[in-house]
Design a protein around this motif. Sequence first.
Motif, PDB file in Angstrom:
ATOM      1  N   HIS A 107      22.967   2.182   6.888  1.00  0.00           N
ATOM      2  CA  HIS A 107      24.315   2.744   7.032  1.00  0.00           C
ATOM      3  C   HIS A 107      25.267   1.787   7.757  1.00  0.00           C
ATOM      4  O   HIS A 107      24.853   0.970   8.578  1.00  0.00           O
TER       5      HIS A 107
ATOM      6  N   HIS B 223      22.667  -0.826   8.982  1.00  0.00           N
ATOM      7  CA  HIS B 223      21.612  -0.528   9.953  1.00  0.00           C
ATOM      8  C   HIS B 223      20.759   0.642   9.492  1.00  0.00           C
ATOM      9  O   HIS B 223      21.282   1.625   8.931  1.00  0.00           O
TER      10      HIS B 223
ATOM     11  N   LYS C 118      21.312  12.127   0.771  1.00  0.00           N
ATOM     12  CA  LYS C 118      22.473  11.205   0.839  1.00  0.00           C
ATOM     13  C   LYS C 118      22.001   9.757   0.765  1.00  0.00           C
ATOM     14  O   LYS C 118      22.585   8.936   0.047  1.00  0.00           O
TER      15      LYS C 118
END
Length: 180
Positions: A61, A118, A166
Motif C-alpha cells: 500500500h 509497503h 481489496k
Amino acid sequence: MEYKEHFLKGVVEFFPKQFKDNRGWFMESFNEKAMQQAGIPTVFVQDNQSVSFKNVLRGLHFQKPPFAQAKLVRAVAGRVLDVIVDIRKASPTYGKHLARELNADQNNLLYVPEGFAHGFLALEENSVFLYKCSSYYHQESESGLCWSDPDLNIDWGVKDPIVSEKDKILPAFKDFVSPF
Ligand SMILES: Cc1cn([C@H]2C[C@H](O)[C@@H](COP(=O)(O)OP(=O)(O)O[C@H]3O[C@H](C)C(=O)[C@H](O)[C@H]3O)O2)c(=O)[nH]c1=O
C-alpha cells in the motif's frame, strides 16, 4: 540510538537499546533527536496499530501525493516480514524491494520514506504492528501494488497468505504509473 542505512536511499533501520533488569526491560521506542541524527526530517501526525493472525499479508500500500506517507514501522508483539518497494520514478532502485524481519525481541524499527509501497506478512499468530505516519489517512488517495507481482519478485516465503478482498485486486507493476 544505533541505526543502519539500507541500499534503498532514505531507508533507515533503528535498533533501540534495551535496558534489562530483574523486572523485565525498558527501551526508548521513539526519539526525535535520534531521527534527526539519522538525517530524517519527518514529523509524524498519526499512529496506526493492527493485529494480524499468522499468514495475514497486508499490502502493498501507499497514499498518493499530496497525502503520501513516510512511516516508522515496528512489530510490538510477534514477528513480521516487512517489505518496501521503491516506486520513486527517478530512483536508481525503482522497482527494487527490501525485506526485513521486524520482531518484538529485537524491537527494530524501519523508517520508510514517501515514495515506497509497503506491506508485511505476519509470521506469528496475533502479531501487533505499530507505526507512525507523516500524513493523515486519506482514503481517496489510497493505492497499491499486487503483493505477488512477478516483476517485483518478492519472496514472501508463503504461497497462499490471508489477503483482504481489496488487496486481491491491486494492480500489477507492469501496468503501474507511479505518482512519485
Ligand atoms: C490505514 C487506515 C485504515 N483505516 C480504516 C479503513 C478500513 O475500514 C480499516 C482497515 O483498513 P485497511 O484494510 O486499509 O488496513 P491495512 O490493510 O492494515 O492497511 C495498512 O496496511 C499497510 C501495511 C500500510 O502500510 C498502510 O498503512 C495501510 O494501508 O481501517 C483508517 O481508519 N485509518 C487508516 O489510517
